[in-house]
Design a protein around this motif. Sequence first.
Motif, PDB file in Angstrom:
ATOM      1  N   TRP A  58     -16.767   8.730  16.565  1.00 48.43           N
ATOM      2  CA  TRP A  58     -17.098   9.550  17.662  1.00 48.43           C
ATOM      3  C   TRP A  58     -18.541   9.913  17.521  1.00 48.43           C
TER       4      TRP A  58
ATOM      5  N   ASN B 181     -14.916  13.542  23.297  1.00 49.76           N
ATOM      6  CA  ASN B 181     -14.495  14.548  22.123  1.00 49.76           C
ATOM      7  C   ASN B 181     -12.939  14.093  21.923  1.00 49.76           C
TER       8      ASN B 181
ATOM      9  N   SER C  12     -10.438  15.238  20.569  1.00 47.54           N
ATOM     10  CA  SER C  12      -9.762  16.224  20.697  1.00 47.54           C
ATOM     11  C   SER C  12      -9.044  16.351  22.175  1.00 47.54           C
TER      12      SER C  12
ATOM     13  N   GLU D 115     -18.246  16.015  27.089  1.00 48.28           N
ATOM     14  CA  GLU D 115     -18.522  16.743  26.044  1.00 48.28           C
ATOM     15  C   GLU D 115     -19.818  17.605  26.459  1.00 48.28           C
TER      16      GLU D 115
END
Length: 586
Positions: free
Chosen positions: A189, A281, A283, A418
Amino acid sequence: MEQTAAAGEEEPLVSCPVCARELPAPSINAHLDRCLQGEGGDERTPETPCKKKRRLSKSPDGGGSSSSSRREEEPGGSLSPPPVFPLFQKGRGSGARAPPAAAASPVRGPGEEKPRGEAEEEDPGLGPDASSPALGGENLASKLEGTPLADKLRPDTLGDYMGQDRAVGEQTLLRSLLEAHDVPSLILWGPPGCGKTTLAHIIAKGSKKKGTRFVTLSATSAKTSEVREVISQAQNEKRLFKRKTILFIDEIHRFNKSQQDTFLPHVECGTVTLIGATTENPSFQVNSALLSRCRVIVLEKLSVEAMEAILTRALRSLGIRILSPEERRAASVNGSDSKTSESGMCIEKTAVSTLAYLCDGDARTGLNGLQMAVQAQLAQLPHQSNKLSSSANRIVITEDHVKEGLQRSHILYDRAGEEHYNCISALHKSMRGSDENASLYWLARMLEGGEDPLYVARRLVRFASEDIGLADPLALTQAVAAYQGCHFIGMPECEVLLAQCVTYFARAPKSIEIYSAYSNVKTCLRNHEGPLPPVPLHLRNAPTRLMKDIGYSKGYKYNPMYKEPVDQEYLPKELKGVDFFKERRM
């Protein structure tokens, strides 16, 4: 002796079905065995071969001396070797006949592996001059043709991988695993141009040397059927040959949740080692179940120092010399440089530093900008003086050339990613902290990055009541006016309207009294157990006689009819005495 020669002359000749040579019948079996094993090309008779052409078929009389027959079997060294039929070479990798040295020794000894090892040692990262890989002896223009410079100079070893010491530094766990070729499943990432694809390229180079299969797919174009096919091949490789498979998925966030679920069982059981690269991201964009099976490696934006090192490595490979300020001044005075670069082109040191700053940590942008600046100067060569060949050492790439190649400063901002949420959060917190300088910076960063000004204006309307509130009631008026102004005139004219509003909010007094009180009310409603209390009868409206008869609005005191404050309850009796403005949220 004469009888022996006569017997040899009477032996019939048989044509070899592999190499088409004619041999005496008693020796054809031994020759055929050697020919099928790849050694037939080295068979030589004691006699010196002559230049006579070989006959493809036996003579009608079948006669001739034995020496003549052998001369016909063994053509001279100047003739091309006999053809090898592909039927007997199936599975050997080539239909062509192997060279005599290779055929004579199909299993190489340790000393015979040296040429292949030398080819591998030509990797730029293994030599002492690894920081400047040579692109060949061609001229500068040909070096820049075809593949972009960012891809040509992609490092092959971790030693040349720059700017990510925190992730893959000398003493890191990941570095140890990669050097041991024990690659775990990873999610890389980081922002664009930070080295995600390059790190996967380095892993691929190392894995192929150890026999591991490396497959690359891009989520922007690959389909689920292609992924399943790769996984099926990986299962076969693992079952039949005990061979591992590493699957690299670029832009893995482009796969939806169901497509990502395809990897789950196969990553779990080790059928494939998954390496995913994403700028979003994980997540939010990668399944939590897949994240639990992979290790997330955060690659940071490249520093200015790392960018200068990358650009210096590229310039050295192109043969472009970097001029220090002192050398530049001396060249201006003397009219020529004391030293001439290999390509006849130089670049100012300040231009390299400027490019390292303007690319904003994106190595791909920096190298592409350098390539454009160099190509622009090369394109202008035919339009310059005819004596350019004698003064080529005065072709200098300046800071202005670099800026023109980039057109403008490269700002990392993604309106849907992001960075969008990071910047708006920074703007909100800077205004809350009354830092007008930081507030203007984050506002400009969003607007110059292409953010919708109406989105920023809507956030300012919210901020006016959430963080300023009754401490300055005019803040809400300012925010609404700024929104309407942005709607009327748009960018770039409306940027000053937003700047005025942001500065006003940063300097204004702050109060979260309204925001906190309303949050307390919401908490009270969500935590209430049982049915909500009914509205008291005296507060209910009674538009009909029936409603009045059953007690609606009975006992209500109309405040304007009283000179003194009216003692009257307005909350349900279950909430009597509750003050939401005095309560503090934890």
